[in-house]
Design a protein around this motif. Structure first.
Motif, PDB file in Angstrom:
ATOM      1  N   ARG A   8       0.838  -1.219   0.000  1.00  0.00           N
ATOM      2  CA  ARG A   8       0.000   0.000   0.000  1.00  0.00           C
ATOM      3  C   ARG A   8       0.866   1.259   0.000  1.00  0.00           C
ATOM      4  N   ASN A   9       1.890   1.271   0.849  1.00  0.00           N
ATOM      5  CA  ASN A   9       2.794   2.416   0.909  1.00  0.00           C
ATOM      6  C   ASN A   9       3.482   2.600  -0.440  1.00  0.00           C
ATOM      7  N   GLY A  10       3.918   1.502  -1.042  1.00  0.00           N
ATOM      8  CA  GLY A  10       4.553   1.564  -2.353  1.00  0.00           C
ATOM      9  C   GLY A  10       3.599   2.064  -3.422  1.00  0.00           C
ATOM     10  N   GLU A  11       2.362   1.606  -3.367  1.00  0.00           N
ATOM     11  CA  GLU A  11       1.346   2.043  -4.332  1.00  0.00           C
ATOM     12  C   GLU A  11       1.105   3.541  -4.210  1.00  0.00           C
ATOM     13  N   SER A  12       0.982   4.021  -2.994  1.00  0.00           N
ATOM     14  CA  SER A  12       0.744   5.444  -2.757  1.00  0.00           C
ATOM     15  C   SER A  12       1.892   6.301  -3.296  1.00  0.00           C
ATOM     16  N   ASN A  13       3.127   5.916  -2.979  1.00  0.00           N
ATOM     17  CA  ASN A  13       4.288   6.670  -3.459  1.00  0.00           C
ATOM     18  C   ASN A  13       4.477   6.509  -4.962  1.00  0.00           C
ATOM     19  N   TYR A  14       4.205   5.324  -5.504  1.00  0.00           N
ATOM     20  CA  TYR A  14       4.286   5.126  -6.950  1.00  0.00           C
ATOM     21  C   TYR A  14       3.322   6.108  -7.636  1.00  0.00           C
ATOM     22  N   ASN A  15       2.080   6.155  -7.137  1.00  0.00           N
ATOM     23  CA  ASN A  15       1.081   7.039  -7.750  1.00  0.00           C
ATOM     24  C   ASN A  15       1.503   8.499  -7.685  1.00  0.00           C
ATOM     25  N   GLN A  16       2.160   8.879  -6.604  1.00  0.00           N
ATOM     26  CA  GLN A  16       2.574  10.267  -6.436  1.00  0.00           C
ATOM     27  C   GLN A  16       3.798  10.626  -7.271  1.00  0.00           C
ATOM     28  N   TYR A  17       4.778   9.735  -7.346  1.00  0.00           N
ATOM     29  CA  TYR A  17       6.059  10.094  -7.951  1.00  0.00           C
ATOM     30  C   TYR A  17       6.379   9.387  -9.276  1.00  0.00           C
ATOM     31  N   CYS A  18       5.791   8.238  -9.532  1.00  0.00           N
ATOM     32  CA  CYS A  18       6.214   7.418 -10.676  1.00  0.00           C
ATOM     33  C   CYS A  18       5.179   7.337 -11.801  1.00  0.00           C
ATOM     34  N   ALA A  19       3.899   7.342 -11.424  1.00  0.00           N
ATOM     35  CA  ALA A  19       2.836   7.083 -12.403  1.00  0.00           C
ATOM     36  C   ALA A  19       2.803   8.095 -13.533  1.00  0.00           C
ATOM     37  N   VAL A  20       3.178   9.341 -13.240  1.00  0.00           N
ATOM     38  CA  VAL A  20       3.130  10.375 -14.276  1.00  0.00           C
ATOM     39  C   VAL A  20       3.980   9.984 -15.486  1.00  0.00           C
ATOM     40  N   CYS A  21       5.077   9.281 -15.277  1.00  0.00           N
ATOM     41  CA  CYS A  21       5.926   8.829 -16.389  1.00  0.00           C
ATOM     42  C   CYS A  21       5.729   7.351 -16.715  1.00  0.00           C
ATOM     43  N   HIS A  22       5.660   6.511 -15.674  1.00  0.00           N
ATOM     44  CA  HIS A  22       5.657   5.060 -15.890  1.00  0.00           C
ATOM     45  C   HIS A  22       4.264   4.459 -16.008  1.00  0.00           C
ATOM     46  N   GLY A  23       3.211   5.276 -15.846  1.00  0.00           N
ATOM     47  CA  GLY A  23       1.854   4.814 -16.097  1.00  0.00           C
ATOM     48  C   GLY A  23       1.073   4.413 -14.872  1.00  0.00           C
ATOM     49  N   PHE A  24      -0.198   4.763 -14.899  1.00  0.00           N
ATOM     50  CA  PHE A  24      -1.142   4.369 -13.850  1.00  0.00           C
ATOM     51  C   PHE A  24      -1.218   2.844 -13.809  1.00  0.00           C
ATOM     52  N   ILE A  25      -1.341   2.280 -12.641  1.00  0.00           N
ATOM     53  CA  ILE A  25      -1.328   0.832 -12.366  1.00  0.00           C
ATOM     54  C   ILE A  25      -0.141   0.120 -13.028  1.00  0.00           C
ATOM     55  N   VAL A  26       0.959   0.836 -13.148  1.00  0.00           N
ATOM     56  CA  VAL A  26       2.230   0.318 -13.652  1.00  0.00           C
ATOM     57  C   VAL A  26       2.102  -0.194 -15.091  1.00  0.00           C
ATOM     58  N   LYS A  27       1.281   0.491 -15.887  1.00  0.00           N
ATOM     59  CA  LYS A  27       1.170   0.159 -17.315  1.00  0.00           C
ATOM     60  C   LYS A  27       1.656   1.352 -18.110  1.00  0.00           C
ATOM     61  N   SER A  28       2.836   1.235 -18.682  1.00  0.00           N
ATOM     62  CA  SER A  28       3.436   2.321 -19.440  1.00  0.00           C
ATOM     63  C   SER A  28       2.657   2.565 -20.727  1.00  0.00           C
ATOM     64  N   ALA A  29       2.512   3.840 -21.079  1.00  0.00           N
ATOM     65  CA  ALA A  29       1.815   4.209 -22.305  1.00  0.00           C
ATOM     66  C   ALA A  29       2.714   4.083 -23.532  1.00  0.00           C
ATOM     67  N   HIS A  77       8.194  -3.389  -4.237  1.00  0.00           N
ATOM     68  CA  HIS A  77       7.246  -4.460  -3.886  1.00  0.00           C
ATOM     69  C   HIS A  77       5.933  -4.281  -4.648  1.00  0.00           C
ATOM     70  N   TYR A  78       5.439  -3.044  -4.723  1.00  0.00           N
ATOM     71  CA  TYR A  78       4.187  -2.763  -5.431  1.00  0.00           C
ATOM     72  C   TYR A  78       4.320  -3.097  -6.920  1.00  0.00           C
ATOM     73  N   VAL A  79       5.407  -2.657  -7.542  1.00  0.00           N
ATOM     74  CA  VAL A  79       5.628  -2.919  -8.968  1.00  0.00           C
ATOM     75  C   VAL A  79       5.671  -4.432  -9.220  1.00  0.00           C
ATOM     76  N   LYS A  80       6.378  -5.169  -8.357  1.00  0.00           N
ATOM     77  CA  LYS A  80       6.467  -6.620  -8.518  1.00  0.00           C
ATOM     78  C   LYS A  80       5.095  -7.272  -8.309  1.00  0.00           C
ATOM     79  N   ALA A  81       4.308  -6.755  -7.372  1.00  0.00           N
ATOM     80  CA  ALA A  81       2.972  -7.301  -7.129  1.00  0.00           C
ATOM     81  C   ALA A  81       2.068  -7.073  -8.342  1.00  0.00           C
ATOM     82  N   ARG A  82       2.143  -5.892  -8.935  1.00  0.00           N
ATOM     83  CA  ARG A  82       1.333  -5.607 -10.136  1.00  0.00           C
ATOM     84  C   ARG A  82       1.765  -6.504 -11.291  1.00  0.00           C
ATOM     85  N   ALA A  83       3.067  -6.697 -11.467  1.00  0.00           N
ATOM     86  CA  ALA A  83       3.564  -7.569 -12.539  1.00  0.00           C
ATOM     87  C   ALA A  83       3.070  -8.996 -12.328  1.00  0.00           C
ATOM     88  N   HIS A  84       3.109  -9.468 -11.087  1.00  0.00           N
ATOM     89  CA  HIS A  84       2.646 -10.817 -10.756  1.00  0.00           C
ATOM     90  C   HIS A  84       1.162 -10.970 -11.097  1.00  0.00           C
TER      91      HIS A  84
END
Length: 107
Positions: A8-29, A77-84
């Motif tokens: 959850r912590n990873g998801e929250s920080n991913y959404n705040q700092y990473c999603a803008v470039c790497h994509g929402f729910i870890v799916k790159s555009a 951990h969040y990225v690996k969980a989404r990939a799984h």
């Protein structure tokens, strides 16, 4: 073992700092690498890439000014969980992937 709270912590920080470039729910555009498909070498260097700017020359800046080492590990951990989840759906082992860990009870 990884806790739901860590993901959850990873998801929250991913959404705040990473999603803008790497994509929402870890799916790159497209133009930016899809983190669900990281190589073993990128997994091994994940903290160095995010905290030390190992790939700064490629446009991936360091986030050491806003993220701690533990927060970066949780993002990983969040990225690996989404990939799984997506891999399990692709293999036919699940009907639909889990997109969020908010609202999920700790096992």
């Amino acid at each position: 073992n990884v806790s739901v709270e860590q993901i959850r912590n990873g998801e929250s920080n991913y959404n705040q700092y990473c999603a803008v470039c790497h994509g929402f729910i870890v799916k790159s555009a497209g133009g930016i690498p899809d983190l669900r498909k990281m190589s073993a070498g990128v997994h091994d260097a994940f903290n160095q890439i995010v905290l030390e700017g190992l790939l700064a020359s490629n446009g991936m800046a360091s986030f050491s000014d806003v993220l701690t080492e533990q927060e970066v590990e949780n993002i990983h951990h969040y990225v690996k969980a989404r990939a799984h989840e997506d891999r399990e759906v692709a293999l036919g082992n699940m009907e639909a992937p889990q997109y969020t860990w908010f609202g999920v009870e700790e096992e």
